[in-house]
Write an enzyme that holds these catalytic residues in place. Structure first.
Site, PDB file in Angstrom:
ATOM      1  CE  LYS A 146     -25.836  -5.523  63.198  1.00  0.00           C
ATOM      2  NZ  LYS A 146     -26.073  -4.591  62.095  1.00  0.00           N
TER       3      LYS A 146
HETATM    4  C1  E4P Z   1     -23.517  -2.122  61.652  1.00  0.00           C
HETATM    5  O1  E4P Z   1     -23.765  -3.223  62.041  1.00  0.00           O
HETATM    6  C2  E4P Z   1     -24.504  -1.018  61.671  1.00  0.00           C
HETATM    7  O2  E4P Z   1     -25.686  -1.513  61.170  1.00  0.00           O
HETATM    8  C3  E4P Z   1     -24.037   0.165  60.877  1.00  0.00           C
HETATM    9  O3  E4P Z   1     -22.635   0.273  60.908  1.00  0.00           O
HETATM   10  C4  E4P Z   1     -24.724   1.466  61.253  1.00  0.00           C
HETATM   11  O4  E4P Z   1     -24.127   2.517  60.562  1.00  0.00           O
HETATM   12  P1  E4P Z   1     -24.793   3.965  60.383  1.00  0.00           P
HETATM   13  O5  E4P Z   1     -24.641   4.726  61.649  1.00  0.00           O
HETATM   14  O6  E4P Z   1     -24.042   4.589  59.255  1.00  0.00           O
HETATM   15  O7  E4P Z   1     -26.248   3.719  60.055  1.00  0.00           O
END
Ligand code: E4P
Length: 221
Positions: free
Chosen positions: A83
């Site tokens: 990522k």
């Molecule tokens: C996904 O890859 C993200 O890390 C995640 O959905 C972020 O979500 P949040 O806005 O609830 O932190």
């Protein structure tokens, strides 16, 4: 539509994986820090439990180090997707790592323009954060509709991974739009399972069976 779990919590991962619901996992530094302990141990464990893509995020922000971190994370397993954040260095690292055969998820996508660039850089997934857009008075699902239309117009091969999902309505709407993947916090997946009429219906079935059993004590299914 594929379902990923957005967590580093091993108990939730095992529970939903045992139900056959999980196509993959997404993690990030915040989710790992929530669990505490040794993040490397946790990441390796997740990769070994899940038979599907597991997104592990780098913490470097400069191209060279991002590339090194990405290669190191990918050593945890063939199902690791690296990522990278949606930055200039992140896109450069995305292109380079993808060329090495390591898939990339470009995260922190908040606009159709960013989505176009992530797809151009060869990302396997791009992750628009819909809940965080809703939080600032924008329409997260509208962004998914726009990205879906743009990607359908061309042959990028990049999948839309809907992230920052806050409630079950987000999931249904993302499915109606035709998003490729939603990544869900365990709490949202838990809510999708439930309906009050299911609980009432089951309670009544069991009560009626109990009545029948008082008349025929030896019956069983
Ligand atoms: C996904 O890859 C993200 O890390 C995640 O959905 C972020 O979500 P949040 O806005 O609830 O932190």
């Amino acid at each position: 539509m594929k379902i990923f779990l957005d967590t580093a919590n091993l108990e939730s991962i095992r529970m939903y994986n045992d139900m056959g619901l999980l196509d993959g996992i997404t993690t990030n530094p915040t989710l790992l820090s929530k669990e505490g302990g040794d993040p490397h141990k946790t990441m390796k464990e997740i990769v070994s439990i899940i038979n599907g893509d597991v997104s592990l995020e780098v913490v470097a922000t400069e191209y060279d180090v991002m590339l090194e971190e990405g290669r190191r994370l990918h050593k945890y397993g063939d199902n690791v997707v690296v990522k990278y954040p949606m930055t200039a260095d992140g896109l450069k690292a995305c292109k380079a790592l993808t060329a090495e055969g390591i898939p990339v998820n470009v995260t922190l996508v908040f606009s159709p323009n960013q989505a176009i660039l992530a797809a151009k850089a060869g990302a396997k997934y791009l992750s628009p954060f819909i809940g965080r857009l809703d939080d600032i008075g924008e329409d997260g699902l509208h962004l998914i509709r726009e990205i879906k239309q743009i990607l359908s117009n061309y042959n990028f091969g990049t999948q839309i991974l809907v992230a920052s999902v806050r409630h079950p309505v987000h999931v249904v709407e993302a499915a109606k739009i035709g998003a490729d993947v939603v990544t869900l916090p365990p709490s949202v997946l838990g809510k999708m399972l439930k309906h009050p009429l299911t609980d009432i219906g089951l309670k009544n079935f069991l009560a009626d069976w109990k009545k029948l059993k008082t008349e025929n004590p030896n019956i069983r299914i």
